[in-house]
Design a protein around this motif. Structure first.
Motif, PDB file in Angstrom:
ATOM      1  N   LYS A  85     -41.193  -8.043  31.354  1.00  0.00           N
ATOM      2  CA  LYS A  85     -40.872  -8.248  32.759  1.00  0.00           C
ATOM      3  C   LYS A  85     -39.535  -7.597  33.093  1.00  0.00           C
ATOM      4  CE  LYS A  85     -43.229 -12.721  33.118  1.00  0.00           C
ATOM      5  NZ  LYS A  85     -43.051 -14.174  33.386  1.00  0.00           N
ATOM      6  N   PRO A  86     -39.371  -7.159  34.343  1.00  0.00           N
ATOM      7  CA  PRO A  86     -38.052  -6.680  34.772  1.00  0.00           C
ATOM      8  C   PRO A  86     -37.084  -7.859  34.850  1.00  0.00           C
ATOM      9  CG  PRO A  86     -39.529  -6.843  36.653  1.00  0.00           C
ATOM     10  CD  PRO A  86     -40.372  -7.110  35.422  1.00  0.00           C
ATOM     11  N   THR A  87     -35.808  -7.552  34.800  1.00  0.00           N
ATOM     12  CA  THR A  87     -34.816  -8.623  34.869  1.00  0.00           C
ATOM     13  C   THR A  87     -34.358  -8.909  36.285  1.00  0.00           C
ATOM     14  OG1 THR A  87     -33.014  -7.048  34.487  1.00  0.00           O
ATOM     15  CG2 THR A  87     -33.981  -8.109  32.547  1.00  0.00           C
ATOM     16  N   GLY A  88     -34.762  -8.063  37.241  1.00  0.00           N
ATOM     17  CA  GLY A  88     -34.319  -8.298  38.609  1.00  0.00           C
ATOM     18  C   GLY A  88     -35.067  -7.458  39.619  1.00  0.00           C
ATOM     19  N   GLN A  89     -34.663  -7.632  40.872  1.00  0.00           N
ATOM     20  CA  GLN A  89     -35.234  -6.880  41.999  1.00  0.00           C
ATOM     21  C   GLN A  89     -34.098  -6.419  42.895  1.00  0.00           C
ATOM     22  OE1 GLN A  89     -38.348  -6.718  44.250  1.00  0.00           O
ATOM     23  NE2 GLN A  89     -39.649  -6.598  42.446  1.00  0.00           N
ATOM     24  N   LYS A  90     -34.261  -5.214  43.453  1.00  0.00           N
ATOM     25  CA  LYS A  90     -33.279  -4.710  44.409  1.00  0.00           C
ATOM     26  C   LYS A  90     -34.004  -3.888  45.457  1.00  0.00           C
ATOM     27  CE  LYS A  90     -28.951  -2.131  44.842  1.00  0.00           C
ATOM     28  NZ  LYS A  90     -27.904  -1.352  44.114  1.00  0.00           N
ATOM     29  N   ASP A  91     -33.856  -4.274  46.712  1.00  0.00           N
ATOM     30  CA  ASP A  91     -34.467  -3.549  47.827  1.00  0.00           C
ATOM     31  C   ASP A  91     -35.955  -3.299  47.612  1.00  0.00           C
ATOM     32  OD1 ASP A  91     -32.151  -3.473  49.330  1.00  0.00           O
ATOM     33  OD2 ASP A  91     -31.496  -1.553  48.496  1.00  0.00           O
ATOM     34  N   GLY A  92     -36.647  -4.310  47.114  1.00  0.00           N
ATOM     35  CA  GLY A  92     -38.089  -4.213  46.955  1.00  0.00           C
ATOM     36  C   GLY A  92     -38.563  -3.513  45.707  1.00  0.00           C
ATOM     37  N   ALA A  93     -37.662  -3.152  44.811  1.00  0.00           N
ATOM     38  CA  ALA A  93     -38.039  -2.457  43.580  1.00  0.00           C
ATOM     39  C   ALA A  93     -37.589  -3.262  42.369  1.00  0.00           C
ATOM     40  CB  ALA A  93     -37.415  -1.065  43.529  1.00  0.00           C
ATOM     41  N   SER A  94     -38.453  -3.337  41.369  1.00  0.00           N
ATOM     42  CA  SER A  94     -38.085  -4.021  40.128  1.00  0.00           C
ATOM     43  C   SER A  94     -37.098  -3.178  39.345  1.00  0.00           C
ATOM     44  CB  SER A  94     -39.333  -4.281  39.283  1.00  0.00           C
ATOM     45  OG  SER A  94     -40.154  -5.253  39.892  1.00  0.00           O
ATOM     46  N   ILE A  95     -36.138  -3.832  38.717  1.00  0.00           N
ATOM     47  CA  ILE A  95     -35.129  -3.151  37.917  1.00  0.00           C
ATOM     48  C   ILE A  95     -34.910  -3.931  36.622  1.00  0.00           C
ATOM     49  CG2 ILE A  95     -33.949  -2.111  39.896  1.00  0.00           C
ATOM     50  CD1 ILE A  95     -31.892  -4.370  39.748  1.00  0.00           C
ATOM     51  N   GLY A  96     -34.261  -3.269  35.669  1.00  0.00           N
ATOM     52  CA  GLY A  96     -33.907  -3.949  34.434  1.00  0.00           C
ATOM     53  C   GLY A  96     -35.015  -3.954  33.415  1.00  0.00           C
ATOM     54  N   PHE A  97     -35.411  -2.757  32.951  1.00  0.00           N
ATOM     55  CA  PHE A  97     -36.443  -2.631  31.930  1.00  0.00           C
ATOM     56  C   PHE A  97     -35.816  -2.203  30.600  1.00  0.00           C
ATOM     57  CE2 PHE A  97     -38.646  -2.035  35.950  1.00  0.00           C
ATOM     58  CZ  PHE A  97     -39.766  -2.828  35.785  1.00  0.00           C
ATOM     59  N   PRO A  98     -36.370  -2.653  29.481  1.00  0.00           N
ATOM     60  CA  PRO A  98     -35.794  -2.318  28.178  1.00  0.00           C
ATOM     61  C   PRO A  98     -35.793  -0.818  27.905  1.00  0.00           C
ATOM     62  CG  PRO A  98     -37.386  -4.103  27.980  1.00  0.00           C
ATOM     63  CD  PRO A  98     -37.535  -3.550  29.358  1.00  0.00           C
ATOM     64  N   ARG A  99     -34.829  -0.381  27.148  1.00  0.00           N
ATOM     65  CA  ARG A  99     -34.708   1.035  26.783  1.00  0.00           C
ATOM     66  C   ARG A  99     -35.841   1.463  25.862  1.00  0.00           C
ATOM     67  NH1 ARG A  99     -34.819   5.535  25.076  1.00  0.00           N
ATOM     68  NH2 ARG A  99     -33.102   6.949  24.551  1.00  0.00           N
ATOM     69  N   TYR A 100     -36.216   0.586  24.939  1.00  0.00           N
ATOM     70  CA  TYR A 100     -37.186   0.974  23.909  1.00  0.00           C
ATOM     71  C   TYR A 100     -38.497   0.210  24.056  1.00  0.00           C
ATOM     72  CZ  TYR A 100     -33.072   3.163  21.872  1.00  0.00           C
ATOM     73  OH  TYR A 100     -31.957   3.933  21.670  1.00  0.00           O
ATOM     74  N   GLY A 101     -39.399   0.474  23.123  1.00  0.00           N
ATOM     75  CA  GLY A 101     -40.690  -0.188  23.139  1.00  0.00           C
ATOM     76  C   GLY A 101     -41.480   0.180  24.382  1.00  0.00           C
ATOM     77  N   TYR A 102     -42.025  -0.838  25.025  1.00  0.00           N
ATOM     78  CA  TYR A 102     -42.848  -0.607  26.206  1.00  0.00           C
ATOM     79  C   TYR A 102     -42.048  -0.668  27.507  1.00  0.00           C
ATOM     80  CZ  TYR A 102     -46.782  -1.179  23.010  1.00  0.00           C
ATOM     81  OH  TYR A 102     -47.670  -1.030  21.977  1.00  0.00           O
ATOM     82  N   GLY A 103     -40.727  -0.538  27.409  1.00  0.00           N
ATOM     83  CA  GLY A 103     -39.882  -0.565  28.606  1.00  0.00           C
ATOM     84  C   GLY A 103     -40.253   0.477  29.643  1.00  0.00           C
TER      85      GLY A 103
END
Length: 260
Positions: A85-103
């Motif tokens: 899951k993303p760690t947050g939302q900003k202006d209608g867009a999900s943000i905060g995805f992991p650098r590795y793996g399935y990010g």
């Protein structure tokens, strides 16, 4: 009796289904493509194998399968990709995805689902948050194309999504490949369906199915951002056709995706 807003929303829905809906990936790249077998650059999308220079994103359950496993392993029988899951939302867009793996795969799936196709102001705000540096020109192009789409379906050039109209995207499979040595640029292909519905209009009787979308993501400032850099677009590759019961699809890197 339907009021004016309901009639406009229903009419827009029917016209959208009739002409095809712009894919969010095409919007992100700043170009319109009817989802009728044409790619965002206007070429036929008959899939081809990805270039040999690409490398699959790790981890990947279909990496280097044994000959015996290749005959039986399919996207449906392989371990699915559980998307973080993303760690947050900003202006209608999900943000905060992991650098590795399935990010990066998760970022592409969430963005494909969330990007507005009919609200020009919303898509500008979303893309401003998730577009990589150097690709800012694609934002203006995307807004322009959303406005063109609005006109195609009989709406004013600028404005919000018609009242009551909802467009739902379901990504059921994806594959991701690194386009550079350090894995900081990833091309993600997604297999999805899309449904347009009205609260009072019942289910969509003509949903878009078996669609393909591509999104290229670049790791920047601690998150995955969409890039339209031509040098990466030229290397995005094309996947083999997706079939959930095909060993060929599994070998090509297709994974069933599940949002955690």
């Amino acid at each position: 009796m339907l009021d004016r807003h309901d009639r406009a929303a229903r009419g827009a829905r029917l016209r959208l289904i009739a002409i095809g809906v712009v894919t969010a990936a095409a919007v992100a790249a700043g170009s319109v493509a009817l989802v009728n077998g044409l790619s965002d650059d206007g070429k036929n999308t008959t899939p081809n194998a990805a270039p040999a220079s690409t490398a699959p994103v790790s981890p990947g359950p279909v990496s280097s399968p044994s000959p015996s496993a290749t005959r039986t392993l399919t996207p449906n029988t392989a371990k699915p990709a559980h998307l973080p899951k993303p760690t947050g939302q900003k202006d209608g867009a999900s943000i905060g995805f992991p650098r590795y793996g399935y990010g990066p795969m998760a970022a592409a799936v969430y963005h494909l689902d969330e990007l507005s196709m009919l609200d020009d102001d919303m898509v500008r705000r979303q893309l401003t948050v998730i577009t990589a540096k150097g690709s800012e020109d694609s934002i203006d192009k995307a807004v322009s194309e959303v406005r063109k789409l609005r006109e195609q379906v009989g709406l004013p050039p600028s404005g919000g999504t018609p009242a009551g109209l909802t467009i739902t995207t379901n990504v059921d499979a994806a594959q991701a490949w690194a386009l550079n040595d350090d894995g900081s640029v990833i091309t993600v292909w997604m297999h999805y369906s899309r449904t347009a519905t009205l609260p009072k209009g019942g289910p969509d009787d003509n949903p878009l199915k078996d669609q393909l979308a591509n999104m290229i993501l670049q790791w920047e400032d601690g998150d995955w951002k969409i890039t339209a850099d031509p040098k990466w677009v030229a290397k995005k590759g094309d996947p083999m056709p997706y079939n959930p019961d095909s060993p060929v699809s599994a070998k090509d890197g297709w994974l069933v995706v599940i949002r955690d």
